[in-house]
Design a protein around this motif. Structure first.
Motif, PDB file in Angstrom:
ATOM      1  N   ARG A  55       0.831  -1.208   0.000  1.00 27.23           N
ATOM      2  CA  ARG A  55       0.000   0.000   0.000  1.00 27.23           C
ATOM      3  C   ARG A  55       0.865   1.258   0.000  1.00 27.23           C
ATOM      4  NH1 ARG A  55      -2.793  -1.629   3.766  1.00 27.23           N
ATOM      5  NH2 ARG A  55      -1.999  -0.442   5.546  1.00 27.23           N
ATOM      6  N   LYS A  56       1.899   1.279   0.819  1.00 24.00           N
ATOM      7  CA  LYS A  56       2.763   2.457   0.907  1.00 24.00           C
ATOM      8  C   LYS A  56       3.551   2.665  -0.381  1.00 24.00           C
ATOM      9  CE  LYS A  56       3.321   2.325   5.946  1.00 24.00           C
ATOM     10  NZ  LYS A  56       4.263   2.008   7.061  1.00 24.00           N
ATOM     11  N   ALA A  57       4.007   1.572  -0.991  1.00 21.25           N
ATOM     12  CA  ALA A  57       4.792   1.691  -2.226  1.00 21.25           C
ATOM     13  C   ALA A  57       3.945   2.300  -3.345  1.00 21.25           C
ATOM     14  CB  ALA A  57       5.318   0.327  -2.643  1.00 21.25           C
ATOM     15  N   ILE A  58       2.704   1.819  -3.492  1.00 26.25           N
ATOM     16  CA  ILE A  58       1.823   2.357  -4.534  1.00 26.25           C
ATOM     17  C   ILE A  58       1.419   3.789  -4.193  1.00 26.25           C
ATOM     18  CG2 ILE A  58      -0.371   2.051  -5.745  1.00 26.25           C
ATOM     19  CD1 ILE A  58      -0.136  -0.942  -5.228  1.00 26.25           C
ATOM     20  N   ASN A  59       1.201   4.046  -2.905  1.00 21.66           N
ATOM     21  CA  ASN A  59       0.783   5.383  -2.488  1.00 21.66           C
ATOM     22  C   ASN A  59       1.859   6.423  -2.804  1.00 21.66           C
ATOM     23  OD1 ASN A  59      -1.220   7.064  -1.104  1.00 21.66           O
ATOM     24  ND2 ASN A  59       0.342   7.318   0.465  1.00 21.66           N
ATOM     25  N   THR A  60       3.119   6.028  -2.697  1.00 21.36           N
ATOM     26  CA  THR A  60       4.206   6.948  -3.024  1.00 21.36           C
ATOM     27  C   THR A  60       4.098   7.419  -4.464  1.00 21.36           C
ATOM     28  OG1 THR A  60       5.690   5.897  -1.430  1.00 21.36           O
ATOM     29  CG2 THR A  60       6.712   7.192  -3.176  1.00 21.36           C
ATOM     30  N   SER A  61       3.834   6.495  -5.367  1.00 15.17           N
ATOM     31  CA  SER A  61       3.682   6.851  -6.774  1.00 15.17           C
ATOM     32  C   SER A  61       2.397   7.640  -7.008  1.00 15.17           C
ATOM     33  CB  SER A  61       3.684   5.587  -7.639  1.00 15.17           C
ATOM     34  OG  SER A  61       3.711   5.903  -8.999  1.00 15.17           O
ATOM     35  N   TYR A  62       1.334   7.267  -6.309  1.00 21.20           N
ATOM     36  CA  TYR A  62       0.037   7.942  -6.452  1.00 21.20           C
ATOM     37  C   TYR A  62       0.126   9.401  -6.031  1.00 21.20           C
ATOM     38  CZ  TYR A  62      -4.764   9.226  -5.117  1.00 21.20           C
ATOM     39  OH  TYR A  62      -5.953   9.875  -4.953  1.00 21.20           O
ATOM     40  N   SER A  97      -6.810  -2.527  -6.907  1.00 20.13           N
ATOM     41  CA  SER A  97      -7.126  -2.737  -5.498  1.00 20.13           C
ATOM     42  C   SER A  97      -6.834  -1.482  -4.687  1.00 20.13           C
ATOM     43  CB  SER A  97      -6.304  -3.923  -4.966  1.00 20.13           C
ATOM     44  OG  SER A  97      -6.484  -4.091  -3.583  1.00 20.13           O
ATOM     45  N   PHE A  98      -5.686  -0.861  -4.976  1.00 22.64           N
ATOM     46  CA  PHE A  98      -5.322   0.379  -4.282  1.00 22.64           C
ATOM     47  C   PHE A  98      -6.318   1.492  -4.613  1.00 22.64           C
ATOM     48  CE2 PHE A  98      -3.265   4.529  -4.474  1.00 22.64           C
ATOM     49  CZ  PHE A  98      -2.746   4.649  -3.194  1.00 22.64           C
ATOM     50  N   ALA A  99      -6.674   1.617  -5.888  1.00 21.36           N
ATOM     51  CA  ALA A  99      -7.607   2.666  -6.314  1.00 21.36           C
ATOM     52  C   ALA A  99      -8.976   2.484  -5.661  1.00 21.36           C
ATOM     53  CB  ALA A  99      -7.738   2.674  -7.833  1.00 21.36           C
ATOM     54  N   LEU A 100      -9.435   1.233  -5.555  1.00 20.24           N
ATOM     55  CA  LEU A 100     -10.714   0.970  -4.891  1.00 20.24           C
ATOM     56  C   LEU A 100     -10.662   1.376  -3.424  1.00 20.24           C
ATOM     57  CD1 LEU A 100     -11.610  -2.530  -6.417  1.00 20.24           C
ATOM     58  CD2 LEU A 100     -12.744  -0.352  -6.888  1.00 20.24           C
ATOM     59  N   LEU A 101      -9.524   1.100  -2.794  1.00 18.76           N
ATOM     60  CA  LEU A 101      -9.351   1.461  -1.386  1.00 18.76           C
ATOM     61  C   LEU A 101      -9.364   2.973  -1.210  1.00 18.76           C
ATOM     62  CD1 LEU A 101      -8.820  -0.092   1.308  1.00 18.76           C
ATOM     63  CD2 LEU A 101      -6.396   0.383   0.950  1.00 18.76           C
ATOM     64  N   GLN A 102      -8.686   3.679  -2.116  1.00 21.17           N
ATOM     65  CA  GLN A 102      -8.593   5.129  -2.027  1.00 21.17           C
ATOM     66  C   GLN A 102      -9.936   5.823  -2.289  1.00 21.17           C
ATOM     67  OE1 GLN A 102      -5.373   5.640  -0.462  1.00 21.17           O
ATOM     68  NE2 GLN A 102      -5.550   7.461  -1.698  1.00 21.17           N
ATOM     69  N   SER A 103     -10.732   5.232  -3.177  1.00 16.67           N
ATOM     70  CA  SER A 103     -11.964   5.902  -3.619  1.00 16.67           C
ATOM     71  C   SER A 103     -13.223   5.291  -3.020  1.00 16.67           C
ATOM     72  CB  SER A 103     -12.054   5.847  -5.149  1.00 16.67           C
ATOM     73  OG  SER A 103     -12.088   4.500  -5.607  1.00 16.67           O
ATOM     74  N   GLN A 104     -13.089   4.513  -1.963  1.00 22.65           N
ATOM     75  CA  GLN A 104     -14.240   3.769  -1.440  1.00 22.65           C
ATOM     76  C   GLN A 104     -15.350   4.676  -0.914  1.00 22.65           C
ATOM     77  OE1 GLN A 104     -13.016   1.335   1.885  1.00 22.65           O
ATOM     78  NE2 GLN A 104     -11.650   2.902   2.691  1.00 22.65           N
TER      79      GLN A 104
END
Length: 750
Positions: free
Chosen positions: A386-393, A481-488
């Motif tokens: 989650r943190k790795a993808i969030n860094t790029s996001y 999966s990350f995008a769904l979590l962020q936009s839930q």
């Protein structure tokens, strides 16, 4: 979390409010003062909003406050839209006097004016309450100087990982070493390792760094902080970390007079022109620079002469890494099948496989337990992923964040059509027109296309060219999966009957549930802006429910559904920008469609039972794309005279016969469409005279980039003889210079 982009969204709405307050329509509707008040109050809260976003992760009350503010901002956007709709209505309606025949119209106008004014007053009152609540939460204007923006993210040095796996790493590092050795490549040229998050770019660069030990006088590894204000450097046993400006002297000392290898890890911006090129010019011939980046565009801007794209691990190597990280015995063969499924779900990314492997250490090595992990949300169970993808996001611009999150509305594993998704971004308002562009025609579509290409370039979408030639992409599972979590809090995907009472989504993608489940599920919703029912079960009655209730929708995508009848209540959806009936059994589009004054994209592709289009379609003055290719049209009653904004026209039917024949259009209809960028003409063999073709004035359409000319030759000898004259017709059309391809009865000018 969507709360983290509220401040940018608010700024966008403030800008629209300020613009609206200076527009004549604000005076006509008697709302100028109220709009100015609303804009002023939002502006006064900008700094407070920024502070709230910094503390939203710590305090639930702050999260609730931001949600309320976001609701107000969306309501403000609806009011802006309502004013624009009224402006369009007033511009297109005929001026009438208040006589007995138009009393109703006058009363209606007064009623609309009062409603808009009341809505704005209510919103101002809500905003006053929100501001009082912020005082109770002790939120204060945020001072950016208080934040330590110069903190170095991670000291990512050149030390090798202990669990490097895969023959590909060895092969790729050997190939790069050979490139670095080549003497025919000019001095100090850059080489780039590119790839998505966690795919192993840094691992490969480390491998090259160590293999090149005897090839260079000195090797230097550098890593910048996100804001480029600090720089960490390694060379041999030397290590230095300080402000970037102060590091220049040490960097020059390491490079000057030496044949060097300079590795720049995790490049986010062009640091070559601004920082490193001056120091690198002091090295000897044969010096080389190697950089790693997630963004191919950054490497290109820095002048990389070679781009090496890192691929994910193959399944065998992925299984080895997962098993090793999970401390699973090599002889536990019964776990291999489910283990390999986990590897595939990780998309072959070593970062993800390591993260899930570590999590599996706390799980019993049993198939049922591992299957439970496989069925779970990997971003939810692994903070490392989650943190790795969030860094790029977090590195994405505000509008690109929204576009990225929107992609998760499409079902898992589905191909996301490029044109479809970019049009929906525009319809949602994510892509704003550039006010200062020198060529405004098609600029919004160009901006959306650039956004799409950048998401692909960053590896957040994976290019997928379908057999039919359509351009699309897939969203890898981990990123979705990350995008769904962020936009839930804003988006819901699945069966609408499963939506909880506390959730108030703005976007709904229905991928499960029967007709009644859909009808019951949407009854409780009220703020939807997007509905995607692509392929879902939907009958005409349920569609009528949508028309009646969700009048603020911006996007309605009914592609591949089973609907046949479209009622006149469609005309209630006055905020709609994107409407697709593609691949449905729709037989008729009601005349009430003319009420959709804000409609920009009308997609009727492959509606084979659609025989007639009424003249109402010709009054859609803001239409940017009309796709009627593959329809069963045999009668068209509308004209293109008022469609001055049309950029893309698919399925223009050449009229067969005289003026009285309405099974198509004369070429002259194209003459008013001066902003076309894409055009498809069907039944070219129906052209009666070359003079007809000349009236299209294609040669004057300087924005035209794509032209597709199609002819059919399956109606007997007469049509075949006509098809022989296609070359003469093309000469008469005189389009601007294109390369062309003749294929299966089509002439394609890409």
């Amino acid at each position: 979390m969507m709360e983290m982009i509220v401040s940018e969204f608010t700024k966008q709405v403030i800008s629209s409010l300020v613009q609206l307050a200076t527009n004549e329509i604000a005076n006509v509707l008697w709302v100028k003062n109220e709009i100015s008040k609303l804009a002023g109050k939002l502006q006064s809260m900008e700094a407070i909003i920024s502070d709230a976003e910094k503390t939203v992760m710590q305090y639930e009350t702050t999260k609730v406050w931001l949600k309320k503010l976001k609701e107000i901002t969306y309501e403000a956007e609806n009011i802006i839209d309502h004013c624009r709709i009224e402006k369009e209505r007033l511009q297109t309606s005929q001026l009438q006097e208040c006589n007995p025949s138009s009393v109703f119209k006058c009363c209606r106008d007064v009623g609309i004016d009062c409603k808009i004014a009341n809505d704005i007053r209510e919103l101002n009152e809500k905003l006053d309450g929100i501001k009082l609540e912020s005082a109770m939460l002790h939120l204060k204007p945020f001072n950016p100087m208080n934040e330590n923006q110069t903190k170095l993210d991670l000291d990512v040095g050149p030390d090798l990982d202990p669990d490097i796996v895969g023959r590909e790493v060895e092969n790729d590092s050997d190939s790069l070493i050979e490139l670095l050795k080549r003497e025919d490549i000019p001095n100090r040229h850059l080489f780039a390792i590119i790839g998505t998050i966690g795919v192993g770019k840094t691992t490969l660069a480390r491998k090259v760094y160590h293999k090149a030990e005897g090839m260079f006088d000195t090797r230097v590894w550098v890593h910048f902080s996100k804001d480029l204000q600090r720089l960490a450097m390694w060379s041999g046993d030397g290590f230095s970390k300080d402000e970037t400006a102060g590091q220049q002297v040490q960097l020059r000392a390491w490079l000057q007079g030496n044949k060097f290898l300079l590795v720049i890890d995790d490049v986010r911006k062009n640091v070559w022109d601004r920082v490193l090129e001056i120091q690198a010019q002091h090295g000897k011939p044969g010096s080389r620079v190697l950089l790693t980046t997630r963004d191919e565009r950054v490497a290109t801007k820095m002048g990389a002469v070679h781009l090496h794209r890192v691929k994910g691990l193959n399944e065998d190597d992925g299984w080895w890494l997962l098993r090793t990280r999970a401390f699973l015995d090599e002889n536990t063969g019964e776990m291999q099948d489910i283990g390999r499924q986990i590897v595939r779900k990780c998309c072959g990314l070593p970062m993800a496989i390591r993260g899930i492997g570590c999590h599996l250490r706390n799980v019993e090595p049993k198939e049922d337990d591992w299957e439970r992990i496989y069925s779970s949300d990997f971003c939810g169970i692994s903070s490392r992923i989650r943190k790795a993808i969030n860094t790029s996001y977090l590195e994405l611009p505000y509008y690109m964040k929204r576009c990225f999150l929107y992609c998760s509305l499409y079902p898992e594993g589905s191909v996301i059509d490029r044109q479809r998704i970019t049009q929906q971004w525009i319809a949602e308002g994510f892509i704003m027109p550039q006010q200062k562009t020198a060529q405004p025609h098609g600029a919004v579509e160009d901006e959306a296309g650039n956004c799409y290409e950048e998401l692909v370039g960053r590896g957040l979408l994976l290019q997928e060219n379908e057999a039919c030639g359509a351009v699309g992409s897939k969203m890898p599972h981990l990123f979705r999966s990350f995008a769904l979590l962020q936009s839930q809090d804003e988006n819901f995907i699945g069966n609408p009957q499963d939506i909880g009472d506390m959730l108030k989504p703005y976007r709904l993608s229905i991928t499960a549930g029967g007709v009644e489940a859909i009808r019951n599920g949407i009854k409780r919703l009220r703020c939807l802006r997007t509905i995607i029912l692509s392929g879902s079960q939907l009958n005409d009655r349920a569609l009528g429910d949508i028309f009646q209730k969700f009048t603020h929708l911006r996007v309605l995508d009914l592609q591949d559904t089973q609907i046949e009848c479209v009622t006149g209540s469609l005309g209630r959806m006055t905020h709609l920008r994107y409407l697709s009936f593609a691949n449905t059994q729709v037989r008729e589009i009601p005349a009430a469609i003319e009420n959709l004054r804000m409609l920009q994209f009308l997609i009727l592709k492959n509606c084979t039972r659609l025989r007639v289009l009424s003249e109402s379609v010709g009054r859609l003055v803001n239409l940017r794309t009309l796709d009627i290719s593959g329809t069963g049209l045999n009668q068209v009653k509308f004209r293109f005279t008022f469609m001055r904004e049309l950029k893309c026209l698919k399925g223009f039917l050449v009229r067969a016969g005289g003026v009285e024949n309405r099974n198509g259009w004369p070429f002259q209809e194209l003459s008013s469409l001066s902003h076309l960028t894409s055009l498809q003409i069907l039944r070219l063999e129906k052209t009666i005279t070359l003079e007809d073709a000349r009236q299209s004035t294609l040669q004057s359409k300087r924005h035209l980039k794509e032209l597709e000319l199609c002819c059919s030759t399956d109606n007997g000898a007469t049509e075949i003889n006509r098809a022989r004259n296609i070359e003469d017709v093309f000469e008469a059309l005189k389009p601007r210079t294109f390369n062309y391809l003749c294929q299966a009865g089509k002439f394609l000018w890409p």
